[in-house]
Design a protein around this motif. Sequence first.
Motif, mmCIF file in Angstrom:
data_model
loop_
_atom_site.group_PDB
_atom_site.id
_atom_site.type_symbol
_atom_site.label_atom_id
_atom_site.label_comp_id
_atom_site.label_asym_id
_atom_site.label_seq_id
_atom_site.Cartn_x
_atom_site.Cartn_y
_atom_site.Cartn_z
ATOM 1 N N UNK A 216 1.049 -1.276 0.045
ATOM 2 C CA UNK A 216 0.058 -0.164 0.149
ATOM 3 C C UNK A 216 0.901 1.232 -0.037
ATOM 4 N N UNK A 217 1.797 1.200 0.813
ATOM 5 C CA UNK A 217 2.957 2.428 0.805
ATOM 6 C C UNK A 217 3.475 2.734 -0.333
ATOM 7 N N UNK A 218 4.083 1.640 -1.189
ATOM 8 C CA UNK A 218 4.686 1.956 -2.260
ATOM 9 C C UNK A 218 3.648 2.342 -3.360
ATOM 10 N N UNK A 219 2.467 1.648 -3.474
ATOM 11 C CA UNK A 219 1.253 2.367 -4.237
ATOM 12 C C UNK A 219 0.965 3.667 -3.835
ATOM 13 N N UNK A 220 0.893 4.367 -2.952
ATOM 14 C CA UNK A 220 0.776 5.486 -2.616
ATOM 15 C C UNK A 220 1.749 6.403 -3.023
ATOM 16 N N UNK A 221 2.781 6.142 -2.659
ATOM 17 C CA UNK A 221 4.266 6.942 -3.131
ATOM 18 C C UNK A 221 4.348 6.836 -4.717
ATOM 19 N N UNK A 222 3.839 5.895 -5.423
ATOM 20 C CA UNK A 222 3.617 5.866 -6.760
ATOM 21 C C UNK A 222 2.793 7.098 -7.355
ATOM 22 N N UNK A 223 1.657 6.753 -6.469
ATOM 23 C CA UNK A 223 0.462 7.724 -6.882
ATOM 24 C C UNK A 223 0.879 9.162 -6.700
ATOM 25 N N UNK A 224 1.651 9.381 -5.612
ATOM 26 C CA UNK A 224 2.169 10.919 -5.406
ATOM 27 C C UNK A 224 3.033 11.294 -6.614
ATOM 28 N N UNK A 228 -1.371 10.815 -9.475
ATOM 29 C CA UNK A 228 -2.717 10.323 -9.674
ATOM 30 C C UNK A 228 -3.579 10.000 -8.563
ATOM 31 N N UNK A 229 -4.688 10.977 -8.478
ATOM 32 C CA UNK A 229 -5.277 11.161 -7.406
ATOM 33 C C UNK A 229 -6.392 9.749 -7.342
ATOM 34 N N UNK A 230 -6.663 9.031 -8.421
ATOM 35 C CA UNK A 230 -7.522 7.883 -8.001
ATOM 36 C C UNK A 230 -6.721 6.849 -7.457
ATOM 37 N N UNK A 231 -5.583 6.608 -7.918
ATOM 38 C CA UNK A 231 -4.674 5.667 -7.430
ATOM 39 C C UNK A 231 -4.303 5.810 -5.958
ATOM 40 N N UNK A 232 -4.236 7.162 -5.334
ATOM 41 C CA UNK A 232 -4.054 7.398 -4.230
ATOM 42 C C UNK A 232 -5.199 7.345 -3.222
ATOM 43 N N UNK A 233 -6.418 7.722 -4.077
ATOM 44 C CA UNK A 233 -7.495 7.636 -3.082
ATOM 45 C C UNK A 233 -7.789 6.141 -2.889
ATOM 46 N N UNK A 234 -7.878 5.367 -3.905
ATOM 47 C CA UNK A 234 -8.341 3.834 -3.674
ATOM 48 C C UNK A 234 -7.353 3.279 -2.814
ATOM 49 N N UNK A 235 -6.038 3.505 -2.689
ATOM 50 C CA UNK A 235 -5.239 2.981 -1.850
ATOM 51 C C UNK A 235 -5.343 3.234 -0.425
ATOM 52 N N UNK A 238 -8.682 2.096 1.266
ATOM 53 C CA UNK A 238 -8.515 0.400 1.484
ATOM 54 C C UNK A 238 -7.733 0.127 2.618
ATOM 55 N N UNK A 239 -6.596 1.011 2.807
ATOM 56 C CA UNK A 239 -5.605 0.914 3.905
ATOM 57 C C UNK A 239 -6.441 1.206 5.168
ATOM 58 N N UNK A 240 -7.182 2.099 5.217
ATOM 59 C CA UNK A 240 -7.952 2.574 6.503
ATOM 60 C C UNK A 240 -8.901 1.601 6.734
ATOM 61 N N UNK A 241 -9.467 0.873 5.940
ATOM 62 C CA UNK A 241 -10.408 0.004 5.797
ATOM 63 C C UNK A 241 -9.645 -1.312 6.623
#
Length: 327
Positions: A216-224, A228-235, A238-241
């Motif tokens: 999740x962290x690596x996905x969020x860093x890629x989104x940053x 890519x707001x959609x990629x950041x939002x989805x991860x 999901x991480x909070x859930x």
Amino acid sequence: MMEATARAYTNIALIKYWGKRDEQLFLPMNSSLSITLDQFYTTTSVQFCTCLSADIFILNGQLASEQETVKISRFMSLLRDLSGKKLYAVIDSTNKVPTAAGFASSASGYAALAAAGTKALGMDSDDQTLSKIARQGSGSACRSIYGGYVEWQKGDKEDGTDSYAHQILEAQDWNLSILSVLLVPEPKEVLSREGMKRTVETSPFYAGWLDTVEVDLNTAKSALQQRDFEMLGNVLEGNALKMHATTLGANPPFMYWTSATLDVMQQVKELRATGIQAYFTIDAGPNVKVLCQPKDEQIVQEKLKDIPAVQDVYLCHPGPGITYLPQ
Ligand SMILES: O=C(O)C[C@@](O)(CF)CCOP(=O)(O)OP(=O)(O)O
């Protein structure tokens, strides 16, 4: 006179810090990622004096409770040890943080105290050192040393010398909207420190958390990096859930959500169904933070305010790191 004043802003985790591998040194099980906000902060002044034989803690204009003073004094002893100066201080802290809205004023509080205390002692610490010091007041405080988008690398060393935060993006590098939703007053929660401890020690779902949080962290860093707001939002959603799912398996089990929490989550999903990109995250309480792009912030704020259980909605954007104020 040995005195200094500093201001630190609170932060919201997008990839959560959830679980410690060392309770004394506040060393996390996993790395985390946050946005420092621009609206809520703590201003702390520290004044050391040889005339004092104990620390005095003033919080929001009043003498703090014995329990709060003991906690702060334990942190001040860390500064005394690091500086080699056995001096006591008057600590005067004011929170511009709506704690009822589920913002941890401990994050901005310990970051501001670390900055003001070290400066007053003439320690001249760099940000990495300040982050390691603030971490020992409250883990998430280590992220509030920096503005913008911040990663707290968990580190692997037992002494914690490699567990500190660093900035990934400046606040102005990517302007997002963070809406903090204040719900109706809720029953006493399990505080995050107790919540993560019980979860680590008893929840069978905690292993699943650890198995996936690094991805999740690596996905969020890629989104940053890609903005890519959609990629950041989805991860982040999901991480909070997943974080909250771990608490359901704890012993005794606990859940931070109330029916109002679910109402907000449902509204966010409906916004997405109408094509508006909005995503939620939730910390150790029922209150929800909703992220969207600035172009949508007005409609999102209106929709959130329409929910009966919602008392108020605070609009924030990425904010600054530590600032020092004139005496
Ligand atoms: O902020 C996040 O990454 C996630 C949380 O907010 C989820 F609830 C936890 C924050 O924990 P904190 O208050 O820093 O604990 P301390 O180290 O025991 O003081």
